[in-house]
Enzyme design. Structure first.
Site, PDB file in Angstrom:
ATOM      1  N   HIS A 114       0.839  -1.201   0.000  1.00 52.60           N
ATOM      2  CA  HIS A 114       0.000   0.000   0.000  1.00 52.60           C
ATOM      3  C   HIS A 114       0.879   1.259   0.000  1.00 52.60           C
ATOM      4  CE1 HIS A 114      -3.332  -2.657   0.872  1.00 52.60           C
ATOM      5  NE2 HIS A 114      -4.170  -1.653   1.020  1.00 52.60           N
ATOM      6  N   HIS A 167       0.799  -4.084   8.843  1.00 48.61           N
ATOM      7  CA  HIS A 167       2.232  -3.853   8.682  1.00 48.61           C
ATOM      8  C   HIS A 167       2.853  -3.296   9.953  1.00 48.61           C
ATOM      9  CE1 HIS A 167       2.565  -4.708   4.416  1.00 48.61           C
ATOM     10  NE2 HIS A 167       1.494  -3.969   4.192  1.00 48.61           N
TER      11      HIS A 167
END
Length: 339
Positions: A114, A167
């Site tokens: 992302h 993450h």
């Protein structure tokens, strides 16, 4: 890495506790930063403002996401939502953390896709808009606004990925820096105007090289499906595991989009020249069309069929934006003029 991962977990916990009332905003940010949003949302928006910028968005998104896939295969990055359980460091003092529907991605975690794709693609938009503003106003202050918005947007996407436990912070930072570099480099070499054979060769080349890298790593004894098993094991809701987050889904998306770019340019070199009002209509129609293309259900078994249809879906996307919808609007407005 254990100390870095542990610190990342506590940062995620603090972020969730401090901003838990803004969870919907974080989820919106993570959806906007999703690599597929570059193809389905950013591409049509930029294309009808500036053809070259829109073309560059697809090219940069595809190449940066492909590189992100290769990096993930090689770096074997953990994800917070499964590392918490696998590490067994928090059995006596478990962190107060919540998973979300966007948490349970099945690929490795490093670097953040992302952040990497967002940094690359949004740089294309920011630099293009900044140059345009400077050419009209000659104001350094106004031309700096897109870059400030770029930085703020990138920070928001990065924090959203930490917030939902997709993450660790260092993965977000690595993805952002790598994506920024790719955005700067790739935006200078956009293959607009190249023949169809270039795009066919690029699509096949990306596909075969990724398969070759995958086969080579597997032959060396690396289990590249390790992250899928962990995601299924530690995701709190099994229905949150989706095949379209698997590594080969991003590969087929990128290869399909590049082929679609070439086909669209081949069918109509130079595209359609439309005034502002018809372009606004094109954007509205494209948004509706791509929404339905995205929502089109695909069979998940057998998996090769799913990946083939996923490839076809994203081959269609550039053609919808560059050929089908503008062609329909051009025909409609041209007919009205004649009447």
């Amino acid at each position: 890495m254990e100390a870095i991962h542990t610190q990342g977990i506590w940062i995620a916990e603090a972020l969730q506790q401090i901003t838990k009332s803004q969870d919907k905003l974080w989820l919106i940010a993570t959806h906007i930063g999703d690599p597929k949003a570059a193809f389905l949302l950013v591409f049509p928006l930029t294309y009808f403002l500036n053809r070259r910028t829109g073309f560059a968005v697809v090219w940069v998104a595809a190449i940066s996401e492909w590189l992100n896939l290769v990096f993930k295969w090689m770096l074997f990055g953990e994800r917070p939502f499964w590392w918490i359980g696998e590490s067994r460091l928090f059995e006596k003092n478990p962190p107060k953390l919540q998973q979300f529907a966007s948490t349970c991605e099945t690929g490795p975690g490093s670097p953040s896709g992302h952040a990497m794709v967002t940094a690359a693609v949004w740089w294309v938009m920011a630099s293009s808009l900044g140059s345009l503003l400077y050419s009209y106003t000659r104001s350094m202050l106004l031309s700096a606004v897109p870059y400030v918005l770029y930085l703020l947007g990138l920070v928001a996407v990065g924090f959203s990925r930490i917030f939902i436990l997709a993450h660790f912070p260092h993965q977000v930072i690595a993805g952002s820096l790598t994506g920024f570099i790719l955005g700067v480099v790739l935006s200078r070499q956009v293959p607009e105007g190249r023949p169809l054979v270039f795009f066919v060769s690029s699509s096949i080349g990306l596909l075969l090289s990724a398969l070759l890298i995958h086969s080579g790593l597997t032959w060396l004894g690396f289990d590249l499906s390790w992250s899928i098993a962990l995601a299924k094991k530690w995701c709190s809701h099994s229905e949150w595991i989706r095949l379209d987050t698997a590594p080969f889904s991003s590969l087929t998306r990128d290869c399909g989009a590049i082929l679609g770019l070439g086909l669209a340019q081949y069918w109509k070199p130079g595209g359609y020249t439309l005034p502002c009002a018809p372009r606004a209509l094109c954007l509205a129609l494209c948004s509706m069309a791509l929404y339905h293309v995205h929502r089109l259900p695909l069979p998940i078994q057998p998996q090769p069929l799913f990946y083939f249809l996923f490839f076809i879906k994203f081959t269609i996307v550039p053609q919808v934006v560059m050929i089908y919808v503008p062609g329909f609007v051009h025909l409609l407005t041209h007919k009205n003029k004649n009447d």
